[in-house]
Design a protein around this motif. Structure first.
Motif, PDB file in Angstrom:
ATOM      1  N   ALA A   1       2.822  12.889   3.714  1.00  0.00           N
ATOM      2  CA  ALA A   1       1.476  12.808   2.827  1.00  0.00           C
ATOM      3  C   ALA A   1       0.898  11.325   2.904  1.00  0.00           C
ATOM      4  CB  ALA A   1       1.704  13.117   1.436  1.00  0.00           C
ATOM      5  N   MET A   2       1.984  10.406   2.860  1.00  0.00           N
ATOM      6  CA  MET A   2       1.753   8.789   2.770  1.00  0.00           C
ATOM      7  C   MET A   2       1.308   8.512   4.207  1.00  0.00           C
ATOM      8  SD  MET A   2       2.406   7.756  -0.058  1.00  0.00           S
ATOM      9  CE  MET A   2       2.660   6.000  -0.123  1.00  0.00           C
ATOM     10  N   LYS A   3       1.779   8.971   5.023  1.00  0.00           N
ATOM     11  CA  LYS A   3       1.265   8.662   6.553  1.00  0.00           C
ATOM     12  C   LYS A   3      -0.353   9.072   6.546  1.00  0.00           C
ATOM     13  CE  LYS A   3       2.342   9.657  11.245  1.00  0.00           C
ATOM     14  NZ  LYS A   3       2.860  10.455  12.212  1.00  0.00           N
TER      15      LYS A   3
ATOM     16  N   ASN B   1       0.737  -1.153   0.094  1.00  0.00           N
ATOM     17  CA  ASN B   1      -0.047   0.080  -0.052  1.00  0.00           C
ATOM     18  C   ASN B   1       0.795   1.345  -0.042  1.00  0.00           C
ATOM     19  OD1 ASN B   1       0.663   0.296   2.438  1.00  0.00           O
ATOM     20  ND2 ASN B   1      -1.288   0.595   3.489  1.00  0.00           N
ATOM     21  N   ALA B   2       1.992   1.252   0.217  1.00  0.00           N
ATOM     22  CA  ALA B   2       3.212   2.347   0.067  1.00  0.00           C
ATOM     23  C   ALA B   2       3.896   2.177  -0.986  1.00  0.00           C
ATOM     24  CB  ALA B   2       3.998   2.412   1.369  1.00  0.00           C
ATOM     25  N   ALA B   3       4.323   1.091  -1.559  1.00  0.00           N
ATOM     26  CA  ALA B   3       5.217   0.896  -2.734  1.00  0.00           C
ATOM     27  C   ALA B   3       4.333   1.467  -3.917  1.00  0.00           C
ATOM     28  CB  ALA B   3       5.395  -0.669  -2.698  1.00  0.00           C
ATOM     29  N   ILE B   4       3.000   1.617  -3.798  1.00  0.00           N
ATOM     30  CA  ILE B   4       2.331   2.309  -4.938  1.00  0.00           C
ATOM     31  C   ILE B   4       2.788   3.586  -5.269  1.00  0.00           C
ATOM     32  CG2 ILE B   4       0.572   3.112  -3.397  1.00  0.00           C
ATOM     33  CD1 ILE B   4      -1.554   2.568  -5.409  1.00  0.00           C
ATOM     34  N   LEU B   5       3.737   4.137  -4.387  1.00  0.00           N
ATOM     35  CA  LEU B   5       4.140   5.402  -4.917  1.00  0.00           C
ATOM     36  C   LEU B   5       4.959   5.302  -6.014  1.00  0.00           C
ATOM     37  CD1 LEU B   5       4.529   8.274  -3.749  1.00  0.00           C
ATOM     38  CD2 LEU B   5       6.418   7.466  -2.530  1.00  0.00           C
ATOM     39  N   GLU B   6       5.618   4.119  -6.332  1.00  0.00           N
ATOM     40  CA  GLU B   6       6.087   3.982  -7.654  1.00  0.00           C
ATOM     41  C   GLU B   6       5.170   3.014  -8.599  1.00  0.00           C
ATOM     42  OE1 GLU B   6      10.108   1.661  -7.407  1.00  0.00           O
ATOM     43  OE2 GLU B   6       9.963   1.599  -9.603  1.00  0.00           O
TER      44      GLU B   6
ATOM     45  N   PHE C   1       5.200   4.998   4.643  1.00  0.00           N
ATOM     46  CA  PHE C   1       6.225   4.263   3.946  1.00  0.00           C
ATOM     47  C   PHE C   1       7.551   3.918   4.692  1.00  0.00           C
ATOM     48  CE2 PHE C   1       9.525   3.856   0.932  1.00  0.00           C
ATOM     49  CZ  PHE C   1       8.955   3.453  -0.351  1.00  0.00           C
ATOM     50  N   LYS C   2       7.784   2.621   4.852  1.00  0.00           N
ATOM     51  CA  LYS C   2       9.275   2.468   5.572  1.00  0.00           C
ATOM     52  C   LYS C   2      10.074   1.544   4.578  1.00  0.00           C
ATOM     53  CE  LYS C   2       7.232   1.293   9.979  1.00  0.00           C
ATOM     54  NZ  LYS C   2       7.734   0.678  11.393  1.00  0.00           N
ATOM     55  N   GLY C   3      11.195   2.237   4.305  1.00  0.00           N
ATOM     56  CA  GLY C   3      12.172   1.846   3.298  1.00  0.00           C
ATOM     57  C   GLY C   3      12.780   2.927   2.639  1.00  0.00           C
ATOM     58  N   VAL C   4      13.218   2.678   1.469  1.00  0.00           N
ATOM     59  CA  VAL C   4      13.972   3.743   0.456  1.00  0.00           C
ATOM     60  C   VAL C   4      12.842   4.302  -0.458  1.00  0.00           C
ATOM     61  CG1 VAL C   4      15.585   4.251  -1.148  1.00  0.00           C
ATOM     62  CG2 VAL C   4      16.141   2.468   0.717  1.00  0.00           C
ATOM     63  N   ILE C   5      12.881   5.670  -0.202  1.00  0.00           N
ATOM     64  CA  ILE C   5      12.005   6.514  -1.309  1.00  0.00           C
ATOM     65  C   ILE C   5      13.149   7.027  -2.219  1.00  0.00           C
ATOM     66  CG2 ILE C   5      10.479   8.464  -1.954  1.00  0.00           C
ATOM     67  CD1 ILE C   5       9.237   8.175   0.678  1.00  0.00           C
ATOM     68  N   PHE C   6      13.221   6.734  -3.495  1.00  0.00           N
ATOM     69  CA  PHE C   6      14.045   7.637  -4.344  1.00  0.00           C
ATOM     70  C   PHE C   6      13.162   8.632  -5.219  1.00  0.00           C
ATOM     71  CE2 PHE C   6      16.546   6.105  -8.693  1.00  0.00           C
ATOM     72  CZ  PHE C   6      16.185   7.278  -9.212  1.00  0.00           C
TER      73      PHE C   6
ATOM     74  N   PHE D   1      16.318   7.406   3.197  1.00  0.00           N
ATOM     75  CA  PHE D   1      15.752   6.166   4.044  1.00  0.00           C
ATOM     76  C   PHE D   1      14.506   6.915   4.926  1.00  0.00           C
ATOM     77  CE2 PHE D   1      20.130   4.615   3.638  1.00  0.00           C
ATOM     78  CZ  PHE D   1      20.048   2.963   3.481  1.00  0.00           C
ATOM     79  N   THR D   2      13.442   6.044   5.021  1.00  0.00           N
ATOM     80  CA  THR D   2      12.621   6.629   5.977  1.00  0.00           C
ATOM     81  C   THR D   2      11.802   5.578   6.781  1.00  0.00           C
ATOM     82  OG1 THR D   2      10.295   7.578   5.951  1.00  0.00           O
ATOM     83  CG2 THR D   2      10.744   6.553   3.983  1.00  0.00           C
ATOM     84  N   ASP D   3      11.512   5.793   7.966  1.00  0.00           N
ATOM     85  CA  ASP D   3      10.810   4.957   8.978  1.00  0.00           C
ATOM     86  C   ASP D   3       9.215   5.166   9.091  1.00  0.00           C
ATOM     87  OD1 ASP D   3      10.701   7.302  10.447  1.00  0.00           O
ATOM     88  OD2 ASP D   3      11.675   6.605  12.173  1.00  0.00           O
ATOM     89  N   GLY D   4       8.893   6.122   8.027  1.00  0.00           N
ATOM     90  CA  GLY D   4       7.486   6.265   8.111  1.00  0.00           C
ATOM     91  C   GLY D   4       7.002   7.696   8.542  1.00  0.00           C
TER      92      GLY D   4
END
Ligand code: AMP
Ligand code: GLY
Length: 423
Positions: free
Chosen positions: A256-258, A95-100, A264-269, A198-201
């Motif tokens: 915004a994702m929160k 549900n967060a990877a939808i960003l890509e 979103f937890k992981g890497v945002i490019f 890197f983000t932890d949300g």
């Protein structure tokens, strides 16, 4: 710790190399991996989209941390599958990877939260898209909504080209279901910069900037590829640009994702275009870039496992990312004909020249171990990275090291990092 990395490209080799430096890593597995990764990890023949088999393997081996490098399994929900089985995993949930995974989603998100990006419209109907184009300004950019190996973006100079593009994406389904929906957006000009974070949300920390070279041929000619080379840091990513992006883009995206209930937890490019009107988002990716990871990770001073665990645990505010005060350049050695058609199976020689050198890396992408030795097994074969005191030195060293390697049909660009001279 026992760690499993999912993926098989140069990015995963760079991740594995960083993981191997950590005193916490006792044993590294990679699924499916490649011949280079096999030198530092045990490669297991499980595909990145075989979610059940990956979960079974992780449970059987009591894996402490799974790192998902690739976009397809992230968008497809591998993290959700593993977490449901209690396996600790680094990477965004579906549900967060939808960003890509959906360009229409990411554009709507940016519009709703006023994150700077190109003006656009979304379409699910080809006729409507064609009608819209009749009054549009050219050049214009068409984007298939879903994942398309970085190839679902068409820059169209006139109405005829754009009409053909709509047909390709929405009617002929050249990119499969990725073309069920389409974004049509304003063409922007400026310099491109890649910023990985890197983000932890809640907290976001950015890595050193980079620039990719997406086109196949020198002078930015030819077709778009996954990336033919990178350098880091980008001299165009100035303090002013950084301040703007931190205020208007990076934290705003995480928030915004929160707010959307998609932490979103992981890497945002962040793929950014530095336009005359300021930095704007070209695209988001939900993972490390490739070959960006090959110039950014070798310069990161932190223990990558610490950082990934902080992302999972929500404690990223308690550490500081630090990078070496130097530069790195990566030149991709490809098979001639990439990204269209190319031959595989040629023996690669010279890899031993990289052994024991701290500032040179041969990150394998499409390689395979056979009885005859390591052979080419893909379009992008090896990323040659060198670190230097500054970008010019790093570029000189990287190009020198490209000569150490030989294989039939070896192809590379000769102008990676040329922009450095203009900075
Ligand atoms: P993307 O996959 O969205 O990053 O697009 C691939 C490449 O197409 C980008 O790296 C840019 O070079 C180019 N591109 C994408 N969107 C635009 C745009 N709105 N204006 C100009 N170039 C673009
Ligand atoms: N190098 C661009 C990407 O990884 O998408």
């Amino acid at each position: 710790m026992k760690i499993l990395i999912v993926g098989s490209g140069g990015r995963e080799h760079a991740i594995a190399t960083s993981v191997a430096k950590s005193p916490k890593a006792e044993k590294i597995f990679c699924a499916p991996g490649n011949a280079g990764i096999a030198q530092i990890a045990e490669c297991v023949p499980i595909g990145a989209m075989e979610f059940d088999r990956l979960a079974e393997f992780a449970q059987k081996e009591s894996i402490d941390l799974v790192i998902v490098g690739m976009d397809d399994p992230l968008v497809g929900g591998l993290v959700d599958v593993l977490e449901a089985k209690g396996i600790r995993t680094f990477g965004p949930r579906a549900n967060a990877a939808i960003l890509e995974g959906s360009k229409a989603f990411s554009k709507d998100l940016m519009k709703k939260y006023q994150i700077p990006t190109a003006a656009y419209e979304n379409f699910t109907d080809a006729d409507e898209a064609l009608r819209y184009l009749e009054t549009a300004k050219f050049p214009i950019v068409l984007k298939a909504d879903g994942l398309a190996l970085g190839k679902g973006v068409l820059i169209c100079q006139d109405l005829e080209e754009a009409k053909a593009g709509v047909k390709e994406i929405m009617l002929d389904k050249k990119f499969g279901t990725a073309g069920n929906q389409m974004v049509i957006e304003e063409f922007m000009t400026g310099r491109e910069v890649s910023v990985l974070s890197f983000t932890d949300g809640n907290t976001i920390q950015i890595m050193s900037s980079a620039q990719d070279h997406k086109r196949a041929k020198d002078g930015d000619q030819g077709l778009n590829t996954g990336g033919m080379g990178t350098f880091s840091p980008s001299p165009f990513y100035t303090k002013e640009v950084d301040a703007f992006c931190k205020e208007k883009i990076f934290q705003a995206t995480v928030d915004a994702m929160k707010a959307e209930g998609r932490p979103f937890k992981g890497v945002i490019f962040f793929g950014l275009m530095l336009t005359e009107d300021g930095p704007k988002v070209l695209e988001y990716n939900a993972r490390f870039g490739d070959p960006e990871a090959q110039v950014v990770l070798p310069r990161m001073k932190n223990d990558i496992i610490d950082v990934m665990e902080a992302c999972i645990d929500g404690t990223l505010d308690q550490l500081q990312l630090t990078f070496e005060d130097n530069a790195a350049v990566c030149v991709v050695l490809a098979s001639d004909g990439y990204p269209v058609s190319y031959e595989k199976g040629f023996v690669i020689s010279g890899l031993d020249r990289f052994a024991g050198k701290d500032d040179y890396f041969a990150f394998h992408a499409g390689t395979k171990q056979t009885d005859e030795g390591i052979v080419t097994n893909g379009g992008r074969v090896i990323g040659i990275t060198a670190k230097g005191a500054d970008l010019k030195e790093a570029r000189k060293k990287a190009y020198e090291a490209t000569e150490w390697i030989s294989f039939a049909n070896k192809y590379m660009r000769h102008d990676i990092g040329k922009a450095i001279d203009e900075a």
